[in-house]
Write an enzyme that holds these catalytic residues in place. Structure first.
Site, PDB file in Angstrom:
ATOM      1  N   ALA A  75       2.430  -1.022  -3.921  1.00 42.40           N
ATOM      2  CA  ALA A  75       3.378  -1.763  -4.746  1.00 42.40           C
ATOM      3  C   ALA A  75       3.010  -1.585  -6.211  1.00 42.40           C
ATOM      4  O   ALA A  75       1.880  -1.248  -6.547  1.00 42.40           O
ATOM      5  CB  ALA A  75       3.357  -3.240  -4.375  1.00 42.40           C
ATOM      6  N   ASP A  76       3.995  -1.810  -7.050  1.00 45.91           N
ATOM      7  CA  ASP A  76       3.755  -1.817  -8.480  1.00 45.91           C
ATOM      8  C   ASP A  76       4.654  -2.875  -9.091  1.00 45.91           C
ATOM      9  O   ASP A  76       5.863  -2.891  -8.841  1.00 45.91           O
ATOM     10  CB  ASP A  76       4.047  -0.453  -9.108  1.00 45.91           C
ATOM     11  CG  ASP A  76       3.586  -0.416 -10.549  1.00 45.91           C
ATOM     12  OD1 ASP A  76       2.362  -0.506 -10.783  1.00 45.91           O
ATOM     13  OD2 ASP A  76       4.444  -0.337 -11.450  1.00 45.91           O
ATOM     14  N   THR A  77       4.072  -3.759  -9.866  1.00 43.78           N
ATOM     15  CA  THR A  77       4.827  -4.836 -10.500  1.00 43.78           C
ATOM     16  C   THR A  77       4.816  -4.646 -12.006  1.00 43.78           C
ATOM     17  O   THR A  77       3.780  -4.341 -12.594  1.00 43.78           O
ATOM     18  CB  THR A  77       4.213  -6.211 -10.143  1.00 43.78           C
ATOM     19  OG1 THR A  77       4.297  -6.387  -8.731  1.00 43.78           O
ATOM     20  CG2 THR A  77       4.953  -7.342 -10.835  1.00 43.78           C
ATOM     21  N   GLY A 112       8.160  -2.749  -7.278  1.00 46.36           N
ATOM     22  CA  GLY A 112       8.516  -1.615  -6.430  1.00 46.36           C
ATOM     23  C   GLY A 112       7.565  -1.603  -5.253  1.00 46.36           C
ATOM     24  O   GLY A 112       6.365  -1.850  -5.431  1.00 46.36           O
TER      25      GLY A 112
END
Length: 176
Positions: A75-77, A112
């Site tokens: 994930a990427d925030t 994401g």
């Protein structure tokens, strides 16, 4: 009937304590293998959502290169305020500027996510968006928050599950 040990192993491509907690609460067997890649720059005209998904996919692929089987979850925030992406602050001063930018305003938190099957080399990805409103923050409140050190290694200099939960007035989950 399948036994628990026959279930695929989940591999969390993140060192995030919050993400570890979520997988633990779901009762999943998992190991942590954080991606070591440096996050790429945003491509001109790339939407924040597309950027977050692209980074999550790159992280999954990087970690999958070390495994023959298992399900990689990455994930990427990012935080978007006034059309500008606020990544992880590199300095206390940068974190202070971010908190001032968020004070009294709406912003978006975009995450994401990517799930990749190492054996099949298939992946799926998507994103979530949430609009968050911070109440007006005084200089003293920002300084108190910065002294906590909680801003480190967090997109937009905060995580809503920590002390910054005191700052948000409301939030709204957005559909993709």
């Amino acid at each position: 009937m399948r036994r628990n040990r026959d279930k695929p192993i989940w591999i969390l491509a993140s060192a995030s304590p919050r993400r570890k907690e979520i997988l633990s609460r779901l009762g999943l067997r998992f190991r942590v293998d954080p991606s070591g890649m440096e996050e790429p720059r945003r491509i001109p005209h790339e939407t924040p959502s597309a950027y977050a998904v692209r980074v999550a996919r790159l992280k999954a692929k990087e970690v999958a290169g070390k495994h023959k089987s298992g399900l990689i979850l990455s994930a990427d925030t990012i935080v978007v305020a006034g059309g500008r992406i606020l990544g992880k602050p590199e300095t206390r001063l940068e974190a202070q500027r971010m908190m001032r930018r968020l004070s009294g305003r709406w912003h978006e938190v975009v995450t994401g996510i990517c799930l990749m099957d190492c054996a099949l080399r298939r992946l799926r990805s998507n994103y979530s968006r949430t609009r968050v409103h911070f109440r007006h923050l005084s200089s003293a409140e920002i300084e108190w928050y910065l002294r906590s050190g909680e801003y480190k290694d967090k997109a937009g200099a905060y995580g809503v599950q920590g002390y910054a939960s005191l700052f948000y007035r409301s939030h709204r989950r957005l559909l993709f």
